[in-house]
Write a protein that holds these residues in place. Sequence first.
Motif, PDB file in Angstrom:
ATOM      1  N   TYR A   3      35.333  43.338  21.198  1.00 50.71           N
ATOM      2  CA  TYR A   3      34.093  43.814  20.599  1.00 50.71           C
ATOM      3  C   TYR A   3      33.672  42.839  19.499  1.00 50.71           C
ATOM      4  O   TYR A   3      34.509  42.167  18.904  1.00 50.71           O
ATOM      5  N   ASP A   8      22.161  41.874  13.975  1.00 45.90           N
ATOM      6  CA  ASP A   8      21.303  41.666  15.139  1.00 45.90           C
ATOM      7  C   ASP A   8      20.317  40.549  14.799  1.00 45.90           C
ATOM      8  O   ASP A   8      19.446  40.712  13.941  1.00 45.90           O
ATOM      9  N   GLY A 176      24.815  47.539  21.061  1.00 46.58           N
ATOM     10  CA  GLY A 176      24.194  46.513  21.891  1.00 46.58           C
ATOM     11  C   GLY A 176      25.239  45.525  22.378  1.00 46.58           C
ATOM     12  O   GLY A 176      26.439  45.823  22.358  1.00 46.58           O
ATOM     13  N   THR A 177      24.795  44.365  22.809  1.00 50.52           N
ATOM     14  CA  THR A 177      25.707  43.326  23.277  1.00 50.52           C
ATOM     15  C   THR A 177      25.334  41.984  22.664  1.00 50.52           C
ATOM     16  O   THR A 177      24.189  41.766  22.257  1.00 50.52           O
ATOM     17  N   VAL A 178      26.329  41.106  22.615  1.00 52.54           N
ATOM     18  CA  VAL A 178      26.115  39.722  22.175  1.00 52.54           C
ATOM     19  C   VAL A 178      26.732  38.819  23.223  1.00 52.54           C
ATOM     20  O   VAL A 178      27.842  39.075  23.697  1.00 52.54           O
ATOM     21  N   ALA A 179      26.026  37.757  23.591  1.00 55.03           N
ATOM     22  CA  ALA A 179      26.555  36.819  24.581  1.00 55.03           C
ATOM     23  C   ALA A 179      27.648  35.964  23.957  1.00 55.03           C
ATOM     24  O   ALA A 179      27.446  35.370  22.898  1.00 55.03           O
ATOM     25  N   ASP A 180      28.814  35.923  24.599  1.00 58.26           N
ATOM     26  CA  ASP A 180      29.912  35.071  24.142  1.00 58.26           C
ATOM     27  C   ASP A 180      29.462  33.613  24.229  1.00 58.26           C
ATOM     28  O   ASP A 180      28.949  33.160  25.255  1.00 58.26           O
ATOM     29  N   GLU A 185      29.279  35.656  28.702  1.00 64.45           N
ATOM     30  CA  GLU A 185      29.356  37.065  29.069  1.00 64.45           C
ATOM     31  C   GLU A 185      28.900  37.949  27.907  1.00 64.45           C
ATOM     32  O   GLU A 185      29.102  37.623  26.736  1.00 64.45           O
ATOM     33  N   ASP A 186      28.277  39.089  28.243  1.00 64.43           N
ATOM     34  CA  ASP A 186      27.846  40.033  27.222  1.00 64.43           C
ATOM     35  C   ASP A 186      29.040  40.832  26.710  1.00 64.43           C
ATOM     36  O   ASP A 186      29.787  41.422  27.492  1.00 64.43           O
ATOM     37  N   VAL A 187      29.201  40.823  25.388  1.00 67.62           N
ATOM     38  CA  VAL A 187      30.313  41.524  24.750  1.00 67.62           C
ATOM     39  C   VAL A 187      29.761  42.733  23.997  1.00 67.62           C
ATOM     40  O   VAL A 187      28.789  42.602  23.241  1.00 67.62           O
ATOM     41  N   SER A 189      28.917  45.213  21.245  1.00 68.81           N
ATOM     42  CA  SER A 189      28.827  44.833  19.836  1.00 68.81           C
ATOM     43  C   SER A 189      28.251  45.944  18.974  1.00 68.81           C
ATOM     44  O   SER A 189      27.429  46.742  19.433  1.00 68.81           O
TER      45      SER A 189
END
Length: 227
Positions: A3, A8, A176-180, A185-187, A189
Amino acid sequence: AEYYVSFDNVAVGTAIGEGLVKCLADDGVTEGPVALLNGSPTDNNATLFKEGYEAAVLDAGFTVTADQSVPDWDNTQAGTIFEQMFTEADGDFVGVASANDGLGGAVISVLDRNGLAGQIPATGQDATVEGVQRVLLGTQCVTVYKAIKKEADAAAELAIALAQGDTAAADALVTGTVADSETGEDVPSVLLDPEPIFIDNVQVVIDDGFRTVEELCTGDVADACAE
């Protein structure tokens, strides 16, 4: 499970743009050309910041008539680039959305040389010493503060849930997600909202211990601090 906890970046950009719109509205300006001075074209964070502030500016009814990125977030290059933007537009901007306090400082130096510092609102982010000082002086209309304590508290809450093996509780914190940056890949978050800092709420960064009166209120800024 992996995670992330972070601010943001689109929301940071939105805070920059909405801050600029507020400053313009406070001056009775509701339309006109705005310049964008963006971060490095190779930095995805800069792309997300721009997405936020460009949308905020356009949604408020302003137009974008100049739009440049600054390689490597280099402040010296930023000054040269904005000087060219200013000259080409003959200074015809009602405001400037600059992506951080360093770029904002470069913008304000150019405006100052043309007798327009404080008359054309300009932005930044990071609540740097210089950025907050310019807010106090009235030459920068807004900076954006990303509270370390807010980030630490969210990380602690997430860590406790994971240490207890409670992935459901961890997942419930995700917004939400954050791109590694390596895998793409979406992680999952926990994305935090930043706080715009104007002259009337500078006290926030002092009360949080992020900045001190001693480092801010020096030289020309002392009188502004007293006010």
